[in-house]
Every structure is written in structure tokens, then in C-alpha cells.
Motif scaffolding. Structure first.
Motif, PDB file in Angstrom:
ATOM      1  N   ALA A  62      -4.140  -5.031  -3.679  1.00  0.00           N
ATOM      2  CA  ALA A  62      -3.849  -3.779  -2.965  1.00  0.00           C
ATOM      3  C   ALA A  62      -3.648  -2.638  -3.952  1.00  0.00           C
ATOM      4  O   ALA A  62      -3.822  -1.469  -3.593  1.00  0.00           O
ATOM      5  CB  ALA A  62      -2.604  -3.948  -2.088  1.00  0.00           C
ATOM      6  N   VAL A  63      -3.270  -2.969  -5.207  1.00  0.00           N
ATOM      7  CA  VAL A  63      -2.951  -1.915  -6.178  1.00  0.00           C
ATOM      8  C   VAL A  63      -4.132  -0.967  -6.429  1.00  0.00           C
ATOM      9  O   VAL A  63      -3.962   0.257  -6.322  1.00  0.00           O
ATOM     10  CB  VAL A  63      -2.399  -2.519  -7.487  1.00  0.00           C
ATOM     11  CG1 VAL A  63      -2.280  -1.460  -8.568  1.00  0.00           C
ATOM     12  CG2 VAL A  63      -1.042  -3.164  -7.231  1.00  0.00           C
ATOM     13  N   ALA A 106      -1.804  -9.765  -2.932  1.00  0.00           N
ATOM     14  CA  ALA A 106      -0.978  -8.556  -2.896  1.00  0.00           C
ATOM     15  C   ALA A 106      -1.383  -7.618  -4.016  1.00  0.00           C
ATOM     16  O   ALA A 106      -1.438  -6.399  -3.840  1.00  0.00           O
ATOM     17  CB  ALA A 106       0.503  -8.929  -3.012  1.00  0.00           C
ATOM     18  N   PHE A 110      -4.340   7.777  -4.141  1.00  0.00           N
ATOM     19  CA  PHE A 110      -3.706   8.875  -4.872  1.00  0.00           C
ATOM     20  C   PHE A 110      -4.754   9.758  -5.534  1.00  0.00           C
ATOM     21  O   PHE A 110      -4.762  10.981  -5.361  1.00  0.00           O
ATOM     22  CB  PHE A 110      -2.744   8.326  -5.923  1.00  0.00           C
ATOM     23  CG  PHE A 110      -2.178   9.398  -6.814  1.00  0.00           C
ATOM     24  CD1 PHE A 110      -1.079  10.133  -6.406  1.00  0.00           C
ATOM     25  CD2 PHE A 110      -2.756   9.680  -8.044  1.00  0.00           C
ATOM     26  CE1 PHE A 110      -0.563  11.135  -7.215  1.00  0.00           C
ATOM     27  CE2 PHE A 110      -2.252  10.683  -8.856  1.00  0.00           C
ATOM     28  CZ  PHE A 110      -1.147  11.404  -8.444  1.00  0.00           C
ATOM     29  N   VAL A 120       4.308  -3.348  -4.169  1.00  0.00           N
ATOM     30  CA  VAL A 120       3.628  -4.634  -4.011  1.00  0.00           C
ATOM     31  C   VAL A 120       4.545  -5.775  -4.461  1.00  0.00           C
ATOM     32  O   VAL A 120       4.621  -6.826  -3.808  1.00  0.00           O
ATOM     33  CB  VAL A 120       2.297  -4.624  -4.791  1.00  0.00           C
ATOM     34  CG1 VAL A 120       1.732  -6.021  -4.914  1.00  0.00           C
ATOM     35  CG2 VAL A 120       1.300  -3.706  -4.113  1.00  0.00           C
ATOM     36  N   MET A 161      -8.185   6.663 -14.512  1.00  0.00           N
ATOM     37  CA  MET A 161      -7.588   5.877 -13.443  1.00  0.00           C
ATOM     38  C   MET A 161      -8.678   5.309 -12.538  1.00  0.00           C
ATOM     39  O   MET A 161      -8.543   4.200 -12.010  1.00  0.00           O
ATOM     40  CB  MET A 161      -6.613   6.740 -12.632  1.00  0.00           C
ATOM     41  CG  MET A 161      -5.602   5.947 -11.842  1.00  0.00           C
ATOM     42  SD  MET A 161      -4.718   4.728 -12.833  1.00  0.00           S
ATOM     43  CE  MET A 161      -3.084   5.397 -12.863  1.00  0.00           C
ATOM     44  N   LEU A 175      -4.423   1.447  -3.641  1.00  0.00           N
ATOM     45  CA  LEU A 175      -3.349   2.447  -3.603  1.00  0.00           C
ATOM     46  C   LEU A 175      -3.550   3.497  -4.697  1.00  0.00           C
ATOM     47  O   LEU A 175      -3.264   4.676  -4.493  1.00  0.00           O
ATOM     48  CB  LEU A 175      -1.992   1.742  -3.757  1.00  0.00           C
ATOM     49  CG  LEU A 175      -1.620   0.848  -2.556  1.00  0.00           C
ATOM     50  CD1 LEU A 175      -0.474  -0.084  -2.899  1.00  0.00           C
ATOM     51  CD2 LEU A 175      -1.260   1.699  -1.354  1.00  0.00           C
ATOM     52  N   LEU A 176      -4.072   3.080  -5.859  1.00  0.00           N
ATOM     53  CA  LEU A 176      -4.382   4.050  -6.911  1.00  0.00           C
ATOM     54  C   LEU A 176      -5.488   4.992  -6.448  1.00  0.00           C
ATOM     55  O   LEU A 176      -5.441   6.204  -6.691  1.00  0.00           O
ATOM     56  CB  LEU A 176      -4.838   3.327  -8.188  1.00  0.00           C
ATOM     57  CG  LEU A 176      -3.815   2.429  -8.890  1.00  0.00           C
ATOM     58  CD1 LEU A 176      -4.434   1.804 -10.139  1.00  0.00           C
ATOM     59  CD2 LEU A 176      -2.574   3.227  -9.276  1.00  0.00           C
ATOM     60  N   ILE A 203       0.049 -14.200  -3.687  1.00  0.00           N
ATOM     61  CA  ILE A 203       0.597 -13.202  -4.623  1.00  0.00           C
ATOM     62  C   ILE A 203      -0.534 -12.369  -5.233  1.00  0.00           C
ATOM     63  O   ILE A 203      -0.451 -11.144  -5.304  1.00  0.00           O
ATOM     64  CB  ILE A 203       1.430 -13.906  -5.710  1.00  0.00           C
ATOM     65  CG1 ILE A 203       2.683 -14.517  -5.065  1.00  0.00           C
ATOM     66  CG2 ILE A 203       1.808 -12.937  -6.825  1.00  0.00           C
ATOM     67  CD1 ILE A 203       3.441 -15.460  -5.963  1.00  0.00           C
ATOM     68  N   TRP A 260       3.066   7.372  -9.933  1.00  0.00           N
ATOM     69  CA  TRP A 260       2.511   6.803  -8.696  1.00  0.00           C
ATOM     70  C   TRP A 260       2.150   5.328  -8.914  1.00  0.00           C
ATOM     71  O   TRP A 260       2.480   4.460  -8.089  1.00  0.00           O
ATOM     72  CB  TRP A 260       1.274   7.602  -8.267  1.00  0.00           C
ATOM     73  CG  TRP A 260       0.545   6.957  -7.128  1.00  0.00           C
ATOM     74  CD1 TRP A 260      -0.484   6.061  -7.218  1.00  0.00           C
ATOM     75  CD2 TRP A 260       0.789   7.115  -5.729  1.00  0.00           C
ATOM     76  NE1 TRP A 260      -0.890   5.669  -5.976  1.00  0.00           N
ATOM     77  CE2 TRP A 260      -0.130   6.300  -5.042  1.00  0.00           C
ATOM     78  CE3 TRP A 260       1.700   7.879  -4.992  1.00  0.00           C
ATOM     79  CZ2 TRP A 260      -0.161   6.225  -3.652  1.00  0.00           C
ATOM     80  CZ3 TRP A 260       1.655   7.803  -3.603  1.00  0.00           C
ATOM     81  CH2 TRP A 260       0.741   6.980  -2.947  1.00  0.00           C
ATOM     82  N   MET A 314      -2.490 -11.266   4.504  1.00  0.00           N
ATOM     83  CA  MET A 314      -2.340 -11.945   3.217  1.00  0.00           C
ATOM     84  C   MET A 314      -0.963 -12.561   3.069  1.00  0.00           C
ATOM     85  O   MET A 314      -0.724 -13.348   2.178  1.00  0.00           O
ATOM     86  CB  MET A 314      -2.640 -10.996   2.054  1.00  0.00           C
ATOM     87  CG  MET A 314      -1.629  -9.912   1.817  1.00  0.00           C
ATOM     88  SD  MET A 314      -0.416 -10.365   0.570  1.00  0.00           S
ATOM     89  CE  MET A 314       0.953  -9.329   1.003  1.00  0.00           C
TER      90      MET A 314
END
Lengths: 541, 189
Positions: free
Chosen positions: A288-289, A285, A296, B31, A246, A292-293, A282, B23, A349
Motif C-alpha cells: 500500500a505504501v 500491507a 501525495f 501501515v 519519489m 500512498l506515496l 504483512i 508524508w 488483505m
């Protein structure tokens, strides 16, 4: 084993020394434009300072940190001496020459154009040439990182590339490609006018080219911090990295999505059509992934450390964390700032919400919180972790380190929260003076005074940071254990080719940049009416 | 996270992957929701920043065309809506004081005579870049009478700090009295 300690220390020390100077400029600016100081008779002094502060903090400081850390990672993770040592020194000297060439005309008042250049304002050519030299010097590093990985892969066919090096090379390629936008702007738009070969400049095209660099550069700043999250912190606090693959996916996603989103800086610009603005919104946005990963994976890794130390319960394990460890503290403070800064970023954004805050003090508050806060605090942390390995001396003064990190965190919150608020009130950016007696501007004055106090705390924290590092050089000699990076819970034995190299992601990065930037750029090149006369600042050269 | 301690380490790895994938999917969903909101509000409220890519020659603004001085300020259109034309230059807006009626559709058309400027109107969501060579057009509506500041928000040179204009929103009937036979209006500070 670190073979080229002097090279790495030279990069870090130049970075931190320049940082120490530029932070003083920043605090001076905060003071000058606050109600604590009257009108500055020569406003240009302020804009010279902004230009120098931005150029050092935006280009030179993070680039040198990424380079020094990159050389370190290459030797420590791959276990081989740096290939191309002389080239590395050549790149370093190029950055010194470039910085001097840029800063001297800025100090003389010939280039008060800010680090974002703002054509059709045109300053003295030496500033732009200096910036180009800094970029070219850093491209030497980009090439060396690719070459070192290639050499290692040939010697270790099929072996998994160490995560730290995978991320490091991703960061290098990210920078190599994102710097192309500003380089095109400088070489084909600004320099021809600054040197007198052209009499008009396409301001809209210049802005679009700059936006190509302007957003992804943020992810280049962020790479060393994220590499520290994944490969230093879990080891330093006695834990394991939750997931190796990941982590690789996150870095690969940064490479792909950092670039084709820069037009979100131009939402309020008239030279770009609505379609591409929405597309870039778009894609922004999506970037951001990977963050966020990361949140975690790192939180899970930290939890592993806590449970190994006997932590129990759904949340009770937090108490078992080694809070006395500077890496743990820096990570936690960084995540808090990343959370607030990231939330602000989602507002920026958004195609609609942006119009409330575009070019207000909110934006300056935002990037100081994200870069100066979440990212730079990890630069400090990684310096603390690396220093004993580079100097062979003990890093004492843990109490001072704690004070330094806390002060940086509190100072950054006190600096940036009122700064955001002033932006919501509609306070514009980049002014040397505000008339706080004007209707509705009293509240802005109060918040600027608070920010000035926060800035002063940051100056003290920076001084503490430099003190800790300087003291280390005369501390007792130690023989630190060999440097290691974090180990994953499930270490990869073999990796799919997509996660063991960057080829696929580089291809996607270039393809997406072309899809998202190709049409706007060609359209503007084909718009001759967009060419406007230059306006020279500081007297025509 | 994982309560159960599996005997086989491969089970542990599979479990870790499952949690991680859950997750990742949640975050992608989050998103996607944000993007959907952006698209919905963009279409539903037609909230769009200035994006017409309309060009104009900044060297001849003062000589002929829409942005000659006599045509600047607020103009009443045939349908009763208002068009406000503004030129930004180092280091002022022309006109320096803009008057508009409340509860009336207003279209701003703004351009620059020299470098990149910007404008925002405090207390509103009006915010645009002002670039030489292009006309920024956007529509708005002021609900209540009041006074607003209109600073230049993009660095435009040493005098940038002095580039502020004022916007006065007045009742529609007061505005009607201001408008003369030229169907144009501006105000004094």
C-alpha cells in the motif's frame, strides 16, 4: 518522434476491440444471474462467458495496452526507433494465435474452467496452450523493453533514464517475473494432465503457484495507469511533477513488494500454514505504501498546476484546475475509485477481516472497482492523449469524451457498490443462478439489479469510447506538437545508480519471492498425498 | 503546500523533499499500525483461518476413515463440544442439512472428494476453501439459534449454482434430544 505508429496502434486497437466484446459478455452475465432473468437452462453458457470475459479482461486486454504503451514510451522517451521491431510484430502475432487457440475451445464449452483454471478441473489443452502463447508473446515485449533501455544507456552513459522508461521497464520486469508462477503451473501441473502424460495433479501446489501470478498481475495492470499519472497528467494540465525521485521509488517498491504477497489470496486455503499466511499479509500491507506515496506526489503536482493557473487558498486552488481537460477529469475520477477500492483492498488483505468477505461478491466488486474503474479509466485517458500523435489527426468530440468518462465513473460506482454489499450479505461468487426466493436473499436480488444497471452504463460508455477513437481516424489532419512527458519541478541532473536502473530492485524482487514462496512450494512438492485425480470438464480430450 | 517562496531554488528542493519525507514516514507508520492490529487480533482472539496442512486421500474417503458417510454430520465429543464433518463433492455437500447447538464450541472438519470447493455460512464469519487432498479445520461458536445458508463459494463445475446446504442452529437442549445413542445428529430440510 514516434517511428512505429502502426505497431503501437495495432496493439491498442486489438486491445480495445477485445475489450468491447468482453464487456458485452460481462453485462450479459450480470443480467443472466439477476432476478430480471430466470434460470438459464444451459448453465455452462454462463461459465463459458465468465471464462472468456476473465481471460480477455485479465490477460489479453491489459497486456496489449501495456505492450502498445510500452513501445510508445520506448520511442517517445528515449528518442530512438524501437530496437527489435520484427520481434515485436512476432510477439503480437503470437498473442493473436494464442487468443484464438484459447477462445475457440472456450466457446465450444470444452474449457469452462474460468481464467483462474481451478485444477484438478482440467479442460481441453488448447485453452492452456493459447494462454501460454499469449504470455510468451508478452515476454518478447519484456525482453525488448530491457534491450531498448540497454541500448540507450550505452549511447548515453551516466545520463538519467527518463522516468517514463524507468517505470515502463519496471512494469515489464514485474510482468516477466510474475507470469512465471502461472507458467510453472501450466507447464508442470496442468498441461501434463491435459495432454495425458500424467494422471494426478497437485491441486494445492497449483493454487500456490497461481497465487504468485494472481496478485502481482494486478500491479502489472496498474503500471500504465500509474505511468500516466506521473508522466502524462501533470504535463497535460499545465503543471509539473512534484518529485522525480519519489516517483522512481514508488515504481521500484511495486517491483519489490508486488510479488511476495500472493498467498493473501489463499488465507482460507488448507494447504498453506499459518506462518506464511501472516508473512504475506504483512507484505501486502507494505505494497500500500507506493500507492500512498503516489497519491501525495500526484496531488502535489496537480496543486502546482492549479497555483500556476492562479489558484489561491488552502483548498481554493481546486477551483483553478482545468476541469475541462479530459486528463484532469480522468485523474480525479480514477483517484476517487482508487480510494474506495484501496480501502476495500486493505480489508481483503487483513488476515482476519478476509474471512467475512472471502470469495463473496465483495471480491468481484473490489477488483472491478480497482481494475475496471481506477485503472481502465486511465487507459481511456492515455488513449485520448496518445491518439492524435499516432494518427496525426485531431481528437474532436471533447463533449463526448466528458460524457464517456463520467458515465464510466458513475456506471462503475453503481455496478460495484451494491456488489460489495451483496458480498457482505454472504452472496457467493461465480454462480449462473441464485434462488432469490430463499430466506435472506431478497436484498441480494435488489443489489444485483442495481449492478446490472451500472453494467449497462459501462457498456454505453465503452461504446462512446470506441466511437471517439474511430471518429478520430477520419478527422482533419493535424500536425501535433512533438509528444512530451511531464517535467519534474526539479529535474534530475544525475541519479544514484539505484534509481537510474532496476538491478537492485530486481535482485530484491527475486530474493523476496524466493524467501516468501520457496518454502511453501518445496513443502507442497514434497507432499505426495497432495496429488489428486483430475476431473475433466467438457469431455476428456 | 509551501507558503514561503525561497529565493534559492535549492532551498525549494530541500523543502519539497522534507514535506515529502514527512508524508512517507506518516504512511509507513499508518501501515505499521494496520499490521500491528492484524497481529494483535490474530494472537489475542486467536482468529486464524484453517491452516493445519493436514492431508487425506480423496479417492478413499467413502471407504474408510473419518469421512465415511456414517461419521458425517455433527458428533458430540467427550468434552461436550461438537465436531461437524462435511464432504463436498460435485455438486452437493454431505450432509445437506447440518444441525448444531447454540452457545457450544464447534469444530468443523471439511474435505472434498473431487475438485476445489468452498463454503461459507451466511450471517457468520465462517469461510473456508474445501480442497481435495486436504482437511480444512476451524473452530467456531454460534451464539443464537437460527437458520443459515451454506453455499459453495468456489467454481466447481457446471452445477456449481446448485451447491447449497443449510445450517440450523438450535437450543442446546433441543440438540440433546436430537442426538441418539450414536451421539451423531443431522437434520431434514
Amino acid at each position: 518522434m514516434i517511428y512505429n505508429k502502426r505497431l503501437i496502434l495495432a496493439h491498442f486497437w486489438l486491445a480495445f476491440a477485445l475489450f468491447g466484446v468482453a464487456i458485452l459478455l460481462g453485462e450479459w452475465q450480470m443480467f443472466i444471474r439477476s432476478p430480471l432473468h430466470g434460470w438459464l437452462r444451459n448453465a455452462d453458457l454462463y461459465y463459458r462467458s465468465v471464462t472468456a470475459h476473465g481471460t480477455v479482461m485479465g490477460y489479453v486486454f491489459p497486456t496489449l495496452v501495456a505492450m502498445g504503451f510500452g513501445y510508445f514510451i520506448s520511442e517517445a522517451a528515449l528518442g530512438q526507433p524501437l530496437v527489435g521491431r520484427r520481434w515485436a510484430w512476432a510477439g503480437y502475432y503470437m498473442i493473436i494465435v494464442g487468443s484464438v487457440a484459447a477462445v475457440v475451445p472456450v466457446a465450444m464449452g470444452l474449457d469452462s474452467v474460468l481464467y483462474t483454471f481451478y485444477p484438478p478441473m482440467i479442460g481441453n489443452a488448447f485453452y492452456y496452450i493459447g494462454v501460454v502463447l499469449v504470455v510468451v508473446g508478452s515476454w518478447v515485449w519484456v525482453a525488448l523493453m530491457g534491450i531498448n533501455l540497454y541500448v540507450w544507456k550505452r549511447a548515453h552513459p551516466g545520463a538519467p533514464v527518463p522516468l517514463a522508461m524507468f517505470a515502463n521497464v519496471a512494469g515489464a520486469y514485474l510482468w516477466g517475473w510474475t507470469a512465471v508462477g502461472a507458467a510453472l503451473e501450466l507447464l508442470f501441473q496442468i498441461l501434463p494432465v491435459a495432454l495425458g502424460f500424467a494422471t494426478t495433479i497437485n491441486a494445492g501446489l497449483s493454487r500456490v503457484l497461481f497465487s504468485w501470478t494472481l496478485h502481482a498481475i494486478v500491479y502489472f495492470w496498474l503500471m500504465p495507469a500509474y505511468i500516466a499519472f506521473y508522466t502524462i497528467v501533470p504535463r497535460a494540465i499545465g503543471g509539473r511533477l512534484y518529485s522525480d525521485s519519489m516517483a522512481r521509488i514508488s515504481f521500484a517498491l511495486f517491483l519489490v513488494f508486488a510479488m511476495p504477497i500472493g498467498i493473501h489470496h489463499l488465507f482460507a486455503d488448507p494447504e498453506v500454514g499459518a506462518g506464511f499466511k501472516v508473512v504475506h499479509s504483512i507484505f501486502t500491507a507494505m505494497v500500500a505504501v507506493p500507492t500512498l506515496l503516489t497519491v501525495f506526489t500526484i496531488c502535489a503536482s496537480v496543486e502546482i498546476a492549479a497555483r500556476l493557473r492562479g489558484g489561491k487558498g488552502l483548498f481554493g486552488w481546486v477551483k483553478a484546475l482545468p476541469w475541462a481537460n479530459p486528463q484532469m477529469l480522468a485523474l480525479a475520477l480514477s483517484f476517487v475509485m482508487l480510494g474506495f477500492g484501496g480501502a476495500g483492498g486493505l480489508i481483503n488483505m487483513s488476515y482476519q477481516l478476509d474471512s467475512t468477505i472471502h470469495n463473496t461478491q465483495w471480491v468481484t466488486g473490489h477488483f472491478h472497482l480497482i481494475f475496471g474503474g481506477a485503472i481502465v479509466i486511465m487507459y481511456f485517458a492515455l488513449a485520448y492523449d496518445l491518439w492524435p500523435h499516432l494518427t496525426g489527426r485531431a481528437l474532436l468530440n471533447l463533449r463526448l469524451v466528458h460524457w464517456q468518462l463520467w458515465l464510466w465513473f458513475i456506471g462503475m460506482i453503481v455496478l460495484t457498490f451494491p456488489w460489495h454489499y451483496a458480498g457482505l450479505l454472504g452472496m457467493p461468487r461465480r454462480m449462473a443462478f441464485y434462488d432469490y426466493t430463499a430466506p435472506g436473499m431478497f436484498a441480494e436480488g435488489v443489489s444485483v439489479v442495481m449492478s446490472t444497471i451500472g453494467g449497462a452504463m459501462l457498456v454505453v460508455s465503452a461504446a462512446l469510447f470506441l466511437t471517439v477513437l474511430i471518429r478520430n481516424h477520419s478527422a482533419a489532419r493535424v500536425d501535433p506538437e512533438p509528444f512530451t512527458f511531464s517535467r519534474a519541478v526539479h529535474e534530475p541532473v544525475s541519479l544514484p545508480w539505484a534509481l537510474n536502473g532496476l538491478g537492485l530492485w530486481l535482485g530484491l524482487m527475486i530474493a523476496l519471492t524466493i524467501t516468501n514462496y520457496g518454502y511453501p512450494i518445496v513443502q507442497l512438492i514434497m507432499t505426495p498425498e497432495g496429488r489428486v485425480p483430475p476431473v475433466f470438464v467438457g469431455g476428456k480430450p | 503546500m509551501a507558503r514561503a517562496v525561497p529565493a534559492d531554488p535549492h532551498d525549494g528542493e530541500a523543502l519539497a523533499k522534507r514535506i515529502e519525507n514527512r508524508w512517507a514516514l506518516t504512511m509507513v507508520g499508518l501501515v505499521a499500525l494496520l499490521v500491528a492490529m492484524v497481529i494483535f487480533t490474530g494472537l489475542h482472539w486467536a482468529t486464524m483461518p484453517p491452516s493445519r496442512v493436514e492431508t487425506i486421500n480423496p479417492s478413499t474417503l467413502h471407504v474408510a476413515g473419518e469421512f465415511v458417510e456414517s461419521n458425517l454430520g455433527s458428533a458430540v465429543e467427550a468434552d461436550g463440544s461438537i465436531t461437524v464433518r462435511i464432504v463436498g463433492q460435485q455438486y452437493s455437500f454431505t450432509p445437506q442439512c447440518i444441525v448444531v447447538p447454540s452457545r457450544t464450541p464447534v469444530t468443523f472438519r471439511v474435505t472434498s472428494a473431487d475438485v476445489i470447493h468452498g463454503m461459507l455460512i451466511t450471517g457468520t464469519n465462517i469461510n473456508s476453501m474445501v480442497s481435495p487432498g486436504y482437511i480444512s479445520t476451524f473452530k467456531t461458536r454460534f451464539e443464537r439459534p437460527g437458520d443459515h445458508l451454506m453455499p459453495c463459494h468456489e467454481f466447481c463445475g457446471t452445477g456449481h449454482e446448485g451447491m447449497w446446504a443449510n445450517v440450523k442452529v438450535v437450543e442446546p437442549d433441543a440438540f440433546a434430544r436430537l442426538v441418539g445413542p450414536t451421539r451423531r445428529a443431522s437434520c431434514d430440510l
